[in-house]
Design a protein around this motif. Structure first.
Motif, PDB file in Angstrom:
ATOM      1  N   ALA A  76       0.867  -1.180   0.000  1.00  0.00           N
ATOM      2  CA  ALA A  76       0.000   0.000   0.000  1.00  0.00           C
ATOM      3  C   ALA A  76       0.901   1.226   0.000  1.00  0.00           C
ATOM      4  O   ALA A  76       2.051   1.169   0.447  1.00  0.00           O
ATOM      5  CB  ALA A  76      -0.920   0.018   1.218  1.00  0.00           C
ATOM      6  N   ILE A  77       0.385   2.320  -0.502  1.00  0.00           N
ATOM      7  CA  ILE A  77       1.124   3.586  -0.497  1.00  0.00           C
ATOM      8  C   ILE A  77       0.305   4.621   0.245  1.00  0.00           C
ATOM      9  O   ILE A  77      -0.898   4.771  -0.015  1.00  0.00           O
ATOM     10  CB  ILE A  77       1.426   4.060  -1.927  1.00  0.00           C
ATOM     11  CG1 ILE A  77       2.374   3.073  -2.625  1.00  0.00           C
ATOM     12  CG2 ILE A  77       2.051   5.460  -1.915  1.00  0.00           C
ATOM     13  CD1 ILE A  77       2.701   3.433  -4.060  1.00  0.00           C
ATOM     14  N   ALA A  78       0.945   5.306   1.185  1.00  0.00           N
ATOM     15  CA  ALA A  78       0.296   6.374   1.934  1.00  0.00           C
ATOM     16  C   ALA A  78       0.788   7.713   1.396  1.00  0.00           C
ATOM     17  O   ALA A  78       1.998   7.977   1.375  1.00  0.00           O
ATOM     18  CB  ALA A  78       0.606   6.255   3.420  1.00  0.00           C
ATOM     19  N   VAL A  79      -0.137   8.540   0.944  1.00  0.00           N
ATOM     20  CA  VAL A  79       0.185   9.885   0.466  1.00  0.00           C
ATOM     21  C   VAL A  79      -0.245  10.857   1.558  1.00  0.00           C
ATOM     22  O   VAL A  79      -1.436  11.125   1.752  1.00  0.00           O
ATOM     23  CB  VAL A  79      -0.523  10.193  -0.861  1.00  0.00           C
ATOM     24  CG1 VAL A  79      -0.149  11.595  -1.343  1.00  0.00           C
ATOM     25  CG2 VAL A  79      -0.162   9.146  -1.914  1.00  0.00           C
ATOM     26  N   MET A  80       0.725  11.374   2.288  1.00  0.00           N
ATOM     27  CA  MET A  80       0.486  12.218   3.456  1.00  0.00           C
ATOM     28  C   MET A  80       0.974  13.626   3.168  1.00  0.00           C
ATOM     29  O   MET A  80       1.689  13.864   2.194  1.00  0.00           O
ATOM     30  CB  MET A  80       1.206  11.613   4.668  1.00  0.00           C
ATOM     31  CG  MET A  80       1.024  10.107   4.801  1.00  0.00           C
ATOM     32  SD  MET A  80       2.218   9.296   5.893  1.00  0.00           S
ATOM     33  CE  MET A  80       1.334   9.414   7.448  1.00  0.00           C
ATOM     34  N   GLY A  81       0.616  14.557   4.035  1.00  0.00           N
ATOM     35  CA  GLY A  81       1.103  15.914   3.858  1.00  0.00           C
ATOM     36  C   GLY A  81       0.141  16.924   4.432  1.00  0.00           C
ATOM     37  O   GLY A  81      -1.012  16.602   4.739  1.00  0.00           O
ATOM     38  N   THR A 102      -1.541  13.742  -6.627  1.00  0.00           N
ATOM     39  CA  THR A 102      -0.542  12.676  -6.563  1.00  0.00           C
ATOM     40  C   THR A 102      -1.204  11.316  -6.372  1.00  0.00           C
ATOM     41  O   THR A 102      -0.817  10.330  -7.008  1.00  0.00           O
ATOM     42  CB  THR A 102       0.451  12.950  -5.426  1.00  0.00           C
ATOM     43  OG1 THR A 102       1.145  14.173  -5.693  1.00  0.00           O
ATOM     44  CG2 THR A 102       1.461  11.819  -5.291  1.00  0.00           C
ATOM     45  N   ALA A 103      -2.206  11.254  -5.496  1.00  0.00           N
ATOM     46  CA  ALA A 103      -2.894   9.986  -5.249  1.00  0.00           C
ATOM     47  C   ALA A 103      -3.578   9.481  -6.513  1.00  0.00           C
ATOM     48  O   ALA A 103      -3.536   8.281  -6.824  1.00  0.00           O
ATOM     49  CB  ALA A 103      -3.912  10.157  -4.126  1.00  0.00           C
ATOM     50  N   LEU A 158      -3.586   5.243   0.196  1.00  0.00           N
ATOM     51  CA  LEU A 158      -4.148   5.908   1.367  1.00  0.00           C
ATOM     52  C   LEU A 158      -3.767   7.384   1.308  1.00  0.00           C
ATOM     53  O   LEU A 158      -2.578   7.716   1.398  1.00  0.00           O
ATOM     54  CB  LEU A 158      -3.614   5.269   2.651  1.00  0.00           C
ATOM     55  CG  LEU A 158      -3.573   3.735   2.673  1.00  0.00           C
ATOM     56  CD1 LEU A 158      -2.854   3.237   3.915  1.00  0.00           C
ATOM     57  CD2 LEU A 158      -4.984   3.178   2.596  1.00  0.00           C
ATOM     58  N   ALA A 159      -4.739   8.262   1.166  1.00  0.00           N
ATOM     59  CA  ALA A 159      -4.414   9.667   0.912  1.00  0.00           C
ATOM     60  C   ALA A 159      -5.213  10.584   1.829  1.00  0.00           C
ATOM     61  O   ALA A 159      -6.443  10.488   1.901  1.00  0.00           O
ATOM     62  CB  ALA A 159      -4.694  10.018  -0.550  1.00  0.00           C
TER      63      ALA A 159
END
Length: 317
Positions: A9-14, A23-24, A101-102
């Motif tokens: 899984a990829i988490a796009v945080m910020g 980006t997500a 996951l964003a």
């Protein structure tokens, strides 16, 4: 050592306005992924413009999950989010796709990726009693009460944060155990995935502030105040004795709009307050993100290749 065979899984945080949605979507399209919103404002129906909820065109580019789960007069806890998101992620993985996951709600990310301590459910009667007590004595006095039973919680919860003061006292009065102690215990299990954490944040704080200001002005142009007027006109919202205490209305921008529509201040003053509150939110988010020691930071404006390389390496393992 055995290889880690957990799904990816990829988490796009910020922080807010850092470009997480774009980006997500790009990652979802590239990696056969589906986007799982990790945002406490996007769960509410009717909070569209002011929350920067993905619009129809953005949702058409990739599947989105966990949007519009509750009406704005309802509540939604981190534990509910972790349970809902866990089911959604399992479904995505079962379909052979990748969860993206964003969002910007740190508590939701922590609940999902690290698990939650066993906390009691909210008690409406006790919350009402605490609110009445605060109206009589003031939240600062209740913060002092919290310091007496849970000094660690009082140290990290500001005396002007009624929601968290109320919850900490509620937990203590329901269980007899400080919330700090319960938070050390494991309740909801963490998500069984191997996650690449990507943090998007401009290196220059001034650029983030410019993006926040530009986005707030764009929201105003799109009809943000009309959106809040429509929320205020809902019979269920009108029936709420203290609407400013609702989680949906506490969302950044909505509180300031609500107060302005209540007759507080000028239009220019409302704009300034909304932008300032959003900047403060971004500051809090960045503080939390610095604690994510296993995350990788990227400036979305100049680090596109580095970000692409990090994703490619992660997926190829």
């Amino acid at each position: 050592m055995a290889a880690d065979r957990r799904p990816l899984a990829i988490a796009v945080m910020g922080p807010t306005a850092s470009g997480k949605t774009a980006t997500a979507i790009a990652l979802a399209k590239q990696l056969n992924g589906e986007i799982v919103s990790v945002d406490s404002a996007l769960v509410y129906r009717g909070l569209d413009i002011g929350s920067a909820k993905p619009d129809a065109a953005e949702r058409a580019q990739a599947p989105h999950h966990l949007l519009d789960l509750r009406d704005p007069w309802q509540t939604y806890s981190a534990a509910e989010f972790a349970a809902d998101a866990g089911r959604v992620v399992a479904d995505i993985v079962a379909r052979g796709r990748m969860p993206i996951l964003a969002g910007g709600t740190g508590l939701y990310f922590r609940a999902l990726l690290e698990g939650l301590s066993p906390m009691p459910e909210a008690d409406p009667g006790l919350r009402e009693a605490l609110a009445a007590e605060a109206a009589e004595r003031g939240w600062a006095a209740l913060h002092n009460d919290l310091a007496a039973v849970d000094p660690a919680a009082a140290a990290r919860i500001h005396a002007t944060d009624p929601q968290r003061i109320q919850r900490a006292l509620e937990v203590y009065r329901l269980t007899g155990t400080p919330i700090t102690e319960l938070q050390r215990q494991r309740g909801v299990a963490p998500l069984p995935v191997r996650t690449l954490k990507l943090i998007l944040a401009p290196r220059e704080r001034a650029l983030l502030h410019q993006r926040i200001e530009a986005r707030f002005d764009a929201m105003l142009a799109q009809g943000f105040l009309d959106e809040v007027r429509a929320l205020r006109a809902l019979p269920q919202m009108a029936a709420v004795a203290a609407p400013l205490d609702l989680p949906a209305v506490r969302a950044v921008g909505y509180r300031q709009a609500w107060e302005f529509l209540d007759g507080q201040g000028t239009a220019a003053g409302f704009r300034d307050k909304g932008i300032f509150a959003t900047r403060q939110l971004a500051k809090r988010q960045l503080t939390w993100l610095r604690g994510e020691l296993d995350a990788r930071w990227f400036d979305p404006h100049i680090d596109q290749q580095r970000l692409a390389d990090a994703v490619a390496t992660f997926v190829a393992r």
